[in-house]
Design a protein around this motif. Structure first.
Motif, PDB file in Angstrom:
ATOM      1  N   PRO A  45      42.640  61.770  49.554  1.00 38.68           N
ATOM      2  CA  PRO A  45      42.557  61.990  48.107  1.00 38.68           C
ATOM      3  C   PRO A  45      41.283  62.744  47.717  1.00 38.68           C
ATOM      4  CG  PRO A  45      42.867  59.657  48.640  1.00 38.68           C
ATOM      5  CD  PRO A  45      42.597  60.370  49.908  1.00 38.68           C
ATOM      6  N   GLU A  46      41.300  63.297  46.516  1.00 42.41           N
ATOM      7  CA  GLU A  46      40.117  63.956  45.968  1.00 42.41           C
ATOM      8  C   GLU A  46      38.976  62.941  45.904  1.00 42.41           C
ATOM      9  OE1 GLU A  46      38.839  66.145  41.849  1.00 42.41           O
ATOM     10  OE2 GLU A  46      40.931  66.242  42.486  1.00 42.41           O
ATOM     11  N   GLY A  47      37.779  63.378  46.209  1.00 44.09           N
ATOM     12  CA  GLY A  47      36.630  62.480  46.206  1.00 44.09           C
ATOM     13  C   GLY A  47      36.307  61.907  47.573  1.00 44.09           C
ATOM     14  N   VAL A  48      37.135  62.223  48.560  1.00 43.61           N
ATOM     15  CA  VAL A  48      36.867  61.787  49.932  1.00 43.61           C
ATOM     16  C   VAL A  48      36.390  62.999  50.715  1.00 43.61           C
ATOM     17  CG1 VAL A  48      37.831  60.806  52.048  1.00 43.61           C
ATOM     18  CG2 VAL A  48      38.616  59.972  49.815  1.00 43.61           C
ATOM     19  N   VAL A  49      35.214  62.874  51.330  1.00 44.89           N
ATOM     20  CA  VAL A  49      34.626  63.962  52.105  1.00 44.89           C
ATOM     21  C   VAL A  49      34.719  63.604  53.577  1.00 44.89           C
ATOM     22  CG1 VAL A  49      32.505  65.269  52.570  1.00 44.89           C
ATOM     23  CG2 VAL A  49      33.045  64.557  50.230  1.00 44.89           C
ATOM     24  N   LEU A  50      35.123  64.575  54.383  1.00 42.78           N
ATOM     25  CA  LEU A  50      35.216  64.408  55.837  1.00 42.78           C
ATOM     26  C   LEU A  50      34.098  65.195  56.494  1.00 42.78           C
ATOM     27  CD1 LEU A  50      39.060  65.001  56.148  1.00 42.78           C
ATOM     28  CD2 LEU A  50      37.885  62.804  56.044  1.00 42.78           C
ATOM     29  N   LEU A 154      44.000  54.122  57.403  1.00 45.21           N
ATOM     30  CA  LEU A 154      43.093  54.709  56.410  1.00 45.21           C
ATOM     31  C   LEU A 154      43.865  55.345  55.259  1.00 45.21           C
ATOM     32  CD1 LEU A 154      40.609  56.304  58.924  1.00 45.21           C
ATOM     33  CD2 LEU A 154      39.998  54.552  57.244  1.00 45.21           C
ATOM     34  N   LEU A 155      44.885  56.121  55.581  1.00 46.85           N
ATOM     35  CA  LEU A 155      45.676  56.785  54.541  1.00 46.85           C
ATOM     36  C   LEU A 155      46.398  55.768  53.665  1.00 46.85           C
ATOM     37  CD1 LEU A 155      47.067  59.811  56.570  1.00 46.85           C
ATOM     38  CD2 LEU A 155      45.336  59.864  54.737  1.00 46.85           C
TER      39      LEU A 155
END
Length: 163
Positions: A45-50, A154-155
């Motif tokens: 989702p938006e707001g998650v950085v990898l 996680l998803l």
């Protein structure tokens, strides 16, 4: 506490999540941590950085601090004496008292630096049990299955929280 419940508890109420993969892709199952973030690309989702830090997560401390995430989860191959591909949260005491990572620099030191610079940020480590960290490319089948299951967990958790 089952992994899924612990994960949901850690993520609930947290916007600004950073997922950090650690590992060496030339040492078979040591690649597990970086494969987690690779397989999440385009699915979070938006707001998650990898972030893939390879074998030098300590070199990314400034970048991580600039991102100012509310939650950070590190993923790394960790010798835990469990079945290959098994994954779980590693508690802080275990991380500090042992060298559980397969890398030279202790991850506990990086986590301490980040806690000092980001005191409001929750930080956790998910260890993935390797079968082998011998030189070579490609993870073993049980670790590959474990990474896929972890990505699914996680998803699923992110989907429940960020609907």
């Amino acid at each position: 506490m089952p992994f899924e419940e612990d994960l949901l508890g850690f993520l609930t109420g947290s916007r600004g999540l950073l997922l950090v993969g650690i590992g060496n892709t030339t040492r078979k199952d040591d690649a597990a941590g970086v494969r987690v973030v690779t397989r999440l690309k385009g699915k979070v989702p938006e707001g998650v950085v990898l972030l893939d830090t390879g074998t030098t997560p300590e070199n990314y401390s400034s970048k991580i601090k600039r991102l100012r995430p509310r939650r950070i989860i590190f993923f790394d191959a960790v010798e835990m004496g469990m079945g290959a591909g098994t994954y779980c949260f590693i508690d802080e005491e275990t991380l500090v008292s042992q060298t559980v990572s397969t890398h030279k620099q202790p991850l506990s030191m990086l986590m301490k630096i980040l806690r000092e610079g980001l005191p409001e940020t929750g930080i956790r480590l998910v260890g993935i049990q390797p079968k082998t960290t011998d030189f070579g490319f490609g993870m073993t089948a049980p670790v590959n299955r474990g990474v896929n299951a972890l990505v699914g967990d996680l998803l699923k958790a992110m989907g429940r929280i960020w609907k």
